[in-house]
Design a protein around this motif. Structure first.
Motif, mmCIF file in Angstrom:
data_model
loop_
_atom_site.group_PDB
_atom_site.id
_atom_site.type_symbol
_atom_site.label_atom_id
_atom_site.label_comp_id
_atom_site.label_asym_id
_atom_site.label_seq_id
_atom_site.Cartn_x
_atom_site.Cartn_y
_atom_site.Cartn_z
ATOM 1 N N LYS A 5 32.508 7.154 7.777
ATOM 2 C CA LYS A 5 32.122 8.232 6.860
ATOM 3 C C LYS A 5 33.272 8.745 6.013
ATOM 4 N N SER A 6 34.461 8.199 6.197
ATOM 5 C CA SER A 6 35.625 8.764 5.516
ATOM 6 C C SER A 6 36.215 7.781 4.520
ATOM 7 N N ASN A 7 36.974 8.360 3.591
ATOM 8 C CA ASN A 7 37.758 7.592 2.630
ATOM 9 C C ASN A 7 39.218 7.871 2.993
ATOM 10 N N LEU A 8 39.880 6.881 3.552
ATOM 11 C CA LEU A 8 41.231 7.084 4.068
ATOM 12 C C LEU A 8 42.205 7.547 2.993
ATOM 13 N N ALA A 9 42.148 6.948 1.818
ATOM 14 C CA ALA A 9 43.068 7.340 0.744
ATOM 15 C C ALA A 9 42.860 8.807 0.353
ATOM 16 N N MET A 10 41.611 9.211 0.221
ATOM 17 C CA MET A 10 41.329 10.612 -0.134
ATOM 18 C C MET A 10 41.732 11.552 0.997
ATOM 19 N N ALA A 11 41.504 11.141 2.237
ATOM 20 C CA ALA A 11 41.877 11.977 3.382
ATOM 21 C C ALA A 11 43.387 12.191 3.413
ATOM 22 N N ARG A 12 44.163 11.123 3.171
ATOM 23 C CA ARG A 12 45.621 11.260 3.137
ATOM 24 C C ARG A 12 46.045 12.210 2.020
ATOM 25 N N HIS A 13 45.432 12.064 0.863
ATOM 26 C CA HIS A 13 45.752 12.924 -0.277
ATOM 27 C C HIS A 13 45.441 14.385 0.047
ATOM 28 N N GLN A 14 44.269 14.646 0.592
ATOM 29 C CA GLN A 14 43.873 16.017 0.900
ATOM 30 C C GLN A 14 44.719 16.609 2.026
ATOM 31 N N LEU A 15 45.036 15.808 3.038
ATOM 32 C CA LEU A 15 45.869 16.322 4.132
ATOM 33 C C LEU A 15 47.273 16.654 3.630
ATOM 34 N N ASN A 16 47.783 15.859 2.713
ATOM 35 C CA ASN A 16 49.077 16.138 2.090
ATOM 36 C C ASN A 16 49.045 17.485 1.364
ATOM 37 N N ARG A 17 47.980 17.725 0.630
ATOM 38 C CA ARG A 17 47.837 18.992 -0.085
ATOM 39 C C ARG A 17 47.739 20.167 0.890
ATOM 40 N N ILE A 18 46.933 20.018 1.926
ATOM 41 C CA ILE A 18 46.765 21.080 2.925
ATOM 42 C C ILE A 18 48.091 21.367 3.611
#
Length: 124
Positions: free
Chosen positions: A105-118
């Motif tokens: 259910k996840s997009n790894l690239a987007m998850a990495r990007h969002q976690l970096n921002r958080i």
């Protein structure tokens, strides 16, 4: 700047496929905050175990003479991604964000990007 609770909530709600998230002190292995998880995902046990992973990687880098910083670590399982993001910045020493994702259910690239921002917005 966001506090721990806000940051964990943001990770769970804004990152598609998030199953659990924790902010962990890798000096002690203790989670400073967790959200999500469940009977099949004990975030307190995962926090302690992933502390050992980070320590081992740091020791290996030291033995190899690598003069660099870990940005993140990825552990890929059959049904999950486990993403470990080392906290940087002026007050970040010794902490990491740990995110568990449903691989289907996840997009790894987007998850990495969002976690970096958080991580960048997190104020501890």
């Amino acid at each position: 700047m966001a506090n721990v609770e806000v940051s964990l909530k943001e990770a769970m709600t804004s990152i598609e496929g998030a199953l659990g998230v924790a902010l962990v002190d890798y000096a002690s292995g203790m989670a400073l905050g967790t959200l999500g998880g469940g009977k099949d995902l004990d975030l307190m046990v995962a926090a302690a175990g992933n502390t050992d992973v980070i320590r081992a990687k740091m020791r290996t880098m030291e033995m190899l003479g690598i003069q660099d910083e870990i940005e993140d670590l990825l552990i890929t399982l059959g049904s999950q991604y486990h993403l470990i993001r080392i906290r940087r910045g002026r007050s970040g020493g010794g902490l990491f964000l740990y995110l568990v994702l449903d691989r289907g259910k996840s997009n790894l690239a987007m998850a990495r990007h969002q976690l970096n921002r958080i991580e960048g917005d997190l104020e501890v």
